[in-house]
Design a protein around this motif. Structure first.
Motif, mmCIF file in Angstrom:
data_model
loop_
_atom_site.group_PDB
_atom_site.id
_atom_site.type_symbol
_atom_site.label_atom_id
_atom_site.label_comp_id
_atom_site.label_asym_id
_atom_site.label_seq_id
_atom_site.Cartn_x
_atom_site.Cartn_y
_atom_site.Cartn_z
ATOM 1 N N UNK A 220 0.848 -1.198 0.000
ATOM 2 C CA UNK A 220 0.000 0.000 0.000
ATOM 3 C C UNK A 220 0.882 1.245 0.000
ATOM 4 N N UNK A 221 0.394 2.313 -0.621
ATOM 5 C CA UNK A 221 1.152 3.570 -0.638
ATOM 6 C C UNK A 221 1.079 4.223 0.734
ATOM 7 N N UNK A 222 2.227 4.544 1.341
ATOM 8 C CA UNK A 222 2.215 5.164 2.670
ATOM 9 C C UNK A 222 1.825 6.634 2.605
ATOM 10 N N UNK A 223 1.408 7.159 3.724
ATOM 11 C CA UNK A 223 1.010 8.570 3.829
ATOM 12 C C UNK A 223 2.127 9.517 3.408
ATOM 13 N N UNK A 224 3.374 9.177 3.717
ATOM 14 C CA UNK A 224 4.496 10.081 3.464
ATOM 15 C C UNK A 224 5.063 10.043 2.058
ATOM 16 N N UNK A 225 4.458 9.294 1.151
ATOM 17 C CA UNK A 225 4.984 9.218 -0.218
ATOM 18 C C UNK A 225 4.899 10.587 -0.886
ATOM 19 N N UNK A 226 5.919 10.914 -1.671
ATOM 20 C CA UNK A 226 5.989 12.211 -2.365
ATOM 21 C C UNK A 226 5.687 12.008 -3.847
ATOM 22 N N UNK A 227 5.087 13.015 -4.451
ATOM 23 C CA UNK A 227 4.732 12.962 -5.872
ATOM 24 C C UNK A 227 5.999 12.899 -6.722
ATOM 25 N N UNK A 228 6.050 11.924 -7.610
ATOM 26 C CA UNK A 228 7.162 11.733 -8.542
ATOM 27 C C UNK A 228 6.707 12.266 -9.891
ATOM 28 N N UNK A 229 7.488 13.152 -10.475
ATOM 29 C CA UNK A 229 7.077 13.785 -11.733
ATOM 30 C C UNK A 229 8.143 13.639 -12.811
ATOM 31 N N UNK A 230 7.657 13.546 -14.044
ATOM 32 C CA UNK A 230 8.539 13.634 -15.205
ATOM 33 C C UNK A 230 7.857 14.545 -16.209
ATOM 34 N N UNK A 231 8.575 15.536 -16.677
ATOM 35 C CA UNK A 231 8.062 16.434 -17.712
ATOM 36 C C UNK A 231 9.104 16.533 -18.792
ATOM 37 N N UNK A 232 8.664 16.438 -20.017
ATOM 38 C CA UNK A 232 9.596 16.473 -21.137
ATOM 39 C C UNK A 232 10.350 17.809 -21.214
ATOM 40 N N UNK A 233 9.779 18.864 -20.679
ATOM 41 C CA UNK A 233 10.426 20.182 -20.730
ATOM 42 C C UNK A 233 11.625 20.294 -19.791
ATOM 43 N N UNK A 234 11.725 19.376 -18.803
ATOM 44 C CA UNK A 234 12.825 19.385 -17.840
ATOM 45 C C UNK A 234 13.523 18.035 -17.864
ATOM 46 N N UNK A 235 14.821 18.036 -17.622
ATOM 47 C CA UNK A 235 15.542 16.768 -17.613
ATOM 48 C C UNK A 235 15.338 16.049 -16.279
ATOM 49 N N UNK A 236 15.215 14.747 -16.330
ATOM 50 C CA UNK A 236 15.155 13.911 -15.145
ATOM 51 C C UNK A 236 13.812 13.844 -14.459
ATOM 52 N N UNK A 237 13.687 12.834 -13.586
ATOM 53 C CA UNK A 237 12.525 12.682 -12.725
ATOM 54 C C UNK A 237 12.723 13.597 -11.532
ATOM 55 N N UNK A 238 11.630 14.122 -10.989
ATOM 56 C CA UNK A 238 11.740 15.079 -9.886
ATOM 57 C C UNK A 238 10.753 14.765 -8.767
ATOM 58 N N UNK A 239 11.230 15.000 -7.561
ATOM 59 C CA UNK A 239 10.398 14.956 -6.364
ATOM 60 C C UNK A 239 10.599 16.293 -5.673
ATOM 61 N N UNK A 240 9.512 17.019 -5.486
ATOM 62 C CA UNK A 240 9.547 18.345 -4.870
ATOM 63 C C UNK A 240 10.600 19.253 -5.524
ATOM 64 N N UNK A 241 10.697 19.179 -6.850
ATOM 65 C CA UNK A 241 11.580 20.053 -7.615
ATOM 66 C C UNK A 241 13.020 19.603 -7.746
#
Length: 109
Positions: free
Chosen positions: A65-86
């Motif tokens: 199960x996903x825990x409460x403290x999990x952070x949003x993982x993002x990938x956007x083609x306009x920026x290099x790399x995967x990001x968590x909280x920037x």
């Protein structure tokens, strides 16, 4: 070791094993995650407008199960790399790829 990426045509997560797509799932959980993104392919996609798989997560399938403290993982083609909280991350202890297309991670570095 499996690889997971978002299939925008099917609105599902594609699961690749040994370089071949094994199936498409609404939700996937991985542990021991390595996040990979090809910078050359990202720039080519930006330049040509093509859509291809150039960013994915690799790890072992899990059922957690996903825990409460999990952070949003993002990938956007306009920026290099995967990001968590920037900040760019390349690894995570675990990642949850949800049915709504969002991804969440814990233990990112």
């Amino acid at each position: 070791m499996v690889e997971v990426y978002r299939n925008r045509t099917r609105s599902r997560w594609s699961v690749r094993i040994s370089g071949r797509v094994d199936g498409h799932r609404l939700c996937v959980v991985l542990v021991g995650v390595t996040l990979r993104a090809s910078e050359a392919a990202r720039l080519r996609c930006l330049r040509t407008g093509a859509r291809d798989v150039h960013a994915w997560a690799a790890g072992e399938l899990a059922d957690l199960p996903r825990p409460e403290g999990a952070k949003r993982l993002r990938y956007r083609i306009k920026e290099s790399g995967f990001r968590v909280e920037g900040r760019v991350v390349v690894r995570a202890a675990a990642a949850w790829f949800e049915a709504d297309g969002t991804a969440w991670a814990v233990g990112g570095e």
